[in-house]
Scaffold this active site. Structure first.
Site, PDB file in Angstrom:
ATOM      1  N   PHE A  90      35.013  49.401  43.463  1.00  9.94           N
ATOM      2  CA  PHE A  90      36.200  49.729  44.256  1.00  9.94           C
ATOM      3  C   PHE A  90      36.870  48.453  44.760  1.00  9.94           C
ATOM      4  O   PHE A  90      37.149  48.288  45.937  1.00  9.94           O
ATOM      5  CB  PHE A  90      35.831  50.684  45.404  1.00  9.94           C
ATOM      6  CG  PHE A  90      36.950  51.595  45.797  1.00  9.94           C
ATOM      7  CD1 PHE A  90      37.505  52.480  44.881  1.00  9.94           C
ATOM      8  CD2 PHE A  90      37.479  51.568  47.088  1.00  9.94           C
ATOM      9  CE1 PHE A  90      38.551  53.317  45.237  1.00  9.94           C
ATOM     10  CE2 PHE A  90      38.529  52.400  47.449  1.00  9.94           C
ATOM     11  CZ  PHE A  90      39.070  53.276  46.522  1.00  9.94           C
ATOM     12  N   VAL A 125      41.175  47.012  41.154  1.00  4.72           N
ATOM     13  CA  VAL A 125      41.481  48.027  40.131  1.00  4.72           C
ATOM     14  C   VAL A 125      41.066  49.422  40.612  1.00  4.72           C
ATOM     15  O   VAL A 125      41.829  50.386  40.481  1.00  4.72           O
ATOM     16  CB  VAL A 125      40.814  47.673  38.779  1.00  4.72           C
ATOM     17  CG1 VAL A 125      41.120  48.746  37.738  1.00  4.72           C
ATOM     18  CG2 VAL A 125      41.291  46.312  38.283  1.00  4.72           C
ATOM     19  N   LYS A 166      35.941  44.012  30.658  1.00  4.37           N
ATOM     20  CA  LYS A 166      35.870  43.266  29.395  1.00  4.37           C
ATOM     21  C   LYS A 166      34.450  42.836  29.038  1.00  4.37           C
ATOM     22  O   LYS A 166      34.175  42.545  27.893  1.00  4.37           O
ATOM     23  CB  LYS A 166      36.743  42.005  29.490  1.00  4.37           C
ATOM     24  CG  LYS A 166      38.218  42.292  29.611  1.00  4.37           C
ATOM     25  CD  LYS A 166      39.017  41.024  29.706  1.00  4.37           C
ATOM     26  CE  LYS A 166      38.845  40.308  31.020  1.00  4.37           C
ATOM     27  NZ  LYS A 166      39.430  40.952  32.199  1.00  4.37           N
ATOM     28  N   VAL A 169      42.586  45.165  27.909  1.00  5.49           N
ATOM     29  CA  VAL A 169      43.412  44.122  27.280  1.00  5.49           C
ATOM     30  C   VAL A 169      44.845  44.262  27.766  1.00  5.49           C
ATOM     31  O   VAL A 169      45.482  45.287  27.545  1.00  5.49           O
ATOM     32  CB  VAL A 169      43.395  44.217  25.737  1.00  5.49           C
ATOM     33  CG1 VAL A 169      44.280  43.142  25.123  1.00  5.49           C
ATOM     34  CG2 VAL A 169      41.982  44.080  25.214  1.00  5.49           C
ATOM     35  N   GLY A 195      46.328  44.631  30.694  1.00  6.13           N
ATOM     36  CA  GLY A 195      46.757  45.483  31.812  1.00  6.13           C
ATOM     37  C   GLY A 195      47.664  46.606  31.363  1.00  6.13           C
ATOM     38  O   GLY A 195      47.246  47.505  30.636  1.00  6.13           O
ATOM     39  N   LYS A 224      39.396  39.291  25.262  1.00  3.69           N
ATOM     40  CA  LYS A 224      40.393  40.253  24.790  1.00  3.69           C
ATOM     41  C   LYS A 224      40.563  40.174  23.269  1.00  3.69           C
ATOM     42  O   LYS A 224      40.763  41.191  22.603  1.00  3.69           O
ATOM     43  CB  LYS A 224      41.720  40.012  25.507  1.00  3.69           C
ATOM     44  CG  LYS A 224      41.621  40.335  26.990  1.00  3.69           C
ATOM     45  CD  LYS A 224      42.773  39.782  27.778  1.00  3.69           C
ATOM     46  CE  LYS A 224      42.615  40.054  29.262  1.00  3.69           C
ATOM     47  NZ  LYS A 224      43.556  39.309  30.080  1.00  3.69           N
ATOM     48  N   GLY A 227      47.497  43.102  37.729  1.00  4.12           N
ATOM     49  CA  GLY A 227      48.060  43.867  38.847  1.00  4.12           C
ATOM     50  C   GLY A 227      47.320  45.181  38.938  1.00  4.12           C
ATOM     51  O   GLY A 227      47.059  45.812  37.912  1.00  4.12           O
TER      52      GLY A 227
END
Lengths: 162, 337
Positions: free
Chosen positions: B8, B11, B125, B152, B154, B225, B317
């Site tokens: 938590f 994200v 990831k 990958v 966002g 990624k 973000g």
């Protein structure tokens, strides 16, 4: 007289029209245009075959005007022209003998160093040089690998074109 | 649909916020009634089989820093695995921090959920770049749906885009700018002529670069990624050790100004193809699709039928990443109908 050209055009609408526009205006005749969009160069651009007719002087003016438009001419009458490849080295370039680096590049078949720019940093290990290479069409990928290896062997960070 | 959110941080909170924002619309549009039945963080968990209040989850975390302080339903001394074994849920949202040493504890969370036949959505990831095929096999053998669009780029749509929108195409390579922090630093250096160290410090002050920026600036985040894209989009079987990695910490203002003179920008580019897995600074033409400023991500997929397809979007973000997670949740819901 006739002149066969292969031009390298971006695969976007209007490119071919723009390239052909000055040809007629300068007094040359367009005999044939072969534009196969599904055939691509390794950079994703389209090679366009054009046959022109005109007197010597007119055809020369046409070539000049195409070059001025920044359109790459890949071939003139079957003779492969060079393409420009830019690379940047970062590292202790002067101590690692820039002269030798240029010599190694010049010794690769179909390759010549056309321009070199050096920027010294306060820290000599962080100097940068930009090398512009002229190479035969079609060898760009393998040449970039050679450049990467050369840079690695000298401890440079190599920044090649994408 | 009952969700269990493990992790938590930014994200996880973003997912909670997006669920709050979209709850009614999801019900109306898709008949999807989302209920968050458990949330965990380092302090413990909040568990309620009848559903937790997503606004209160965020408020509790922001006020106390601990999800275990959630009124009435907060508990301490429980791990993610305990919660997964205890709680009745449909889909795991695994959003713990990325660990690229062994992928834990995310890997265990994901495998526990899959072995229980649950569906999994993750932005993590770590396990994806270290043991991709093991996770896919576990998902397949347990009939579990496994989605990881948010791992990958966002909000930049690329994995589901490649699998679904470009279905039928053979994709031969993916190339792009996959780390917003590096792109921000390089853009600032190019625009202002500032040195790397100073620009990095500024990016840290603005919260764009992490306090420990190592994984971003040394190209490791982008390499993770690239591994995920190579495995999921190009059907390769590779891991992080297969990628040649060079970051941006050696880039100097001198090199950027030399590049500019020739009409180029320096960008950190990741490339995945069957003969090259690489992350390195490269020269891109000013005005080309890769000449994006700031924290944007951009990627070009080379396909046999659709030719080159380029996508761009915000690479980080919390809300943007949560948008990708929500789209995976909706996709799982639709496939269950």
């Amino acid at each position: 007289m006739r002149l066969n050209l292969v031009l390298e055009l971006l695969d976007v609408p209007g490119q071919l029209l723009d390239a052909l526009d000055p040809i007629g205006k300068l007094g040359a005749n367009i005999v044939a245009v072969i534009h196969q969009r599904d055939v691509k160069t390794e950079r994703g651009t389209v090679p366009v075959h054009i046959t022109l007719e005109g007197d010597d002087e007119t055809l020369k003016r046409v070539l000049d005007s195409i070059e001025k438009m920044d359109i790459q001419i890949m071939e003139v009458d079957g003779v492969v022209k060079k393409e420009k490849i830019t690379t940047i080295f970062i590292g202790n370039i002067v101590d690692q003998d820039l002269k030798e680096t240029v010599k190694v590049l010049n010794n690769i078949n179909g390759v010549s160093v056309a321009d070199l720019d050096l920027k010294m940093s306060d820290n000599p290990t962080k100097s940068a040089s930009r090398i512009v290479i002229e190479a035969d069409y079609g060898i760009k990928k393998s040449l970039m690998e050679n450049i990467k290896e050369l840079g690695r062997s000298k401890g440079f960070l190599v920044i090649n074109e994408v | 649909m009952k969700l269990c959110i493990i992790g938590f941080g930014a994200v996880g909170k973003g997912v909670s916020r997006v669920i709050s924002m979209k709850k009614e619309i999801l019900k109306e549009k898709y008949g999807l009634d989302i209920s968050v039945v458990a949330v965990t963080d380092r302090s413990g968990a909040a568990i309620n089989p009848d559903g937790l209040d997503t606004d209160l989850l965020i408020e509790t975390k922001e006020k106390t820093g601990k999800i275990s302080e959630y009124p009435e339903y907060g508990v301490t001394d429980v791990t993610g695995i305990h919660v997964l074994n205890q709680v009745d849920y449909d889909c795991l949202i695994e959003v713990t921090p990325t660990n690229i040493d062994d992928g834990e504890p995310a890997k265990s969370h994901i495998l526990t959920a899959m072995n229980d036949g649950k569906d999994v959505v993750t932005s993590n990831k770590g396990p994806l770049s270290l043991c991709f095929s093991e996770l896919i096999e576990a998902a397949n053998s347990n009939n579990s749906i496994f989605k990881y669009e948010a791992s990958v780029g966002g909000a930049m749509p690329i994995i589901n885009f490649a699998h679904e929108t470009l279905a039928g195409n053979e994709i031969s390579s993916v190339q792009g700018i996959l780390n917003g922090t590096c792109n921000y630093i390089l853009s600032r250096m190019a625009n202002e002529g500032s040195p790397y160290g100073q620009t990095l410090n500024e990016a840290q002050e603005l919260g764009i670069a992490e306090t420990d920026p190592y994984q971003d600036v040394e190209g490791i985040d982008a390499a993770c990624k690239i591994v995920i894209l190579a495995n999921s989009v190009l059907n390769m079987n590779v891991s992080l050790k297969d990628v040649q990695i060079e970051g941006i910490s050696r880039i100097t203002p001198e090199s950027i100004s030399l590049a500019k003179k020739e009409g180029f920008l320096i960008k950190l580019i990741g490339e995945a193809s069957h003969n090259n897995l690489e992350v390195s600074p490269r020269l891109v033409r000013e005005g080309s699709p890769f000449a994006v400023d700031g924290t944007l991500n951009v990627a070009t997929l080379r396909t046999d039928l659709a030719d080159d397809v380029t996508v761009a979007g915000k690479g980080a973000g919390s809300i943007e990443t949560a948008s990708a997670i929500l789209s995976d949740i909706i996709s799982i819901w639709k496939s269950s109908l």
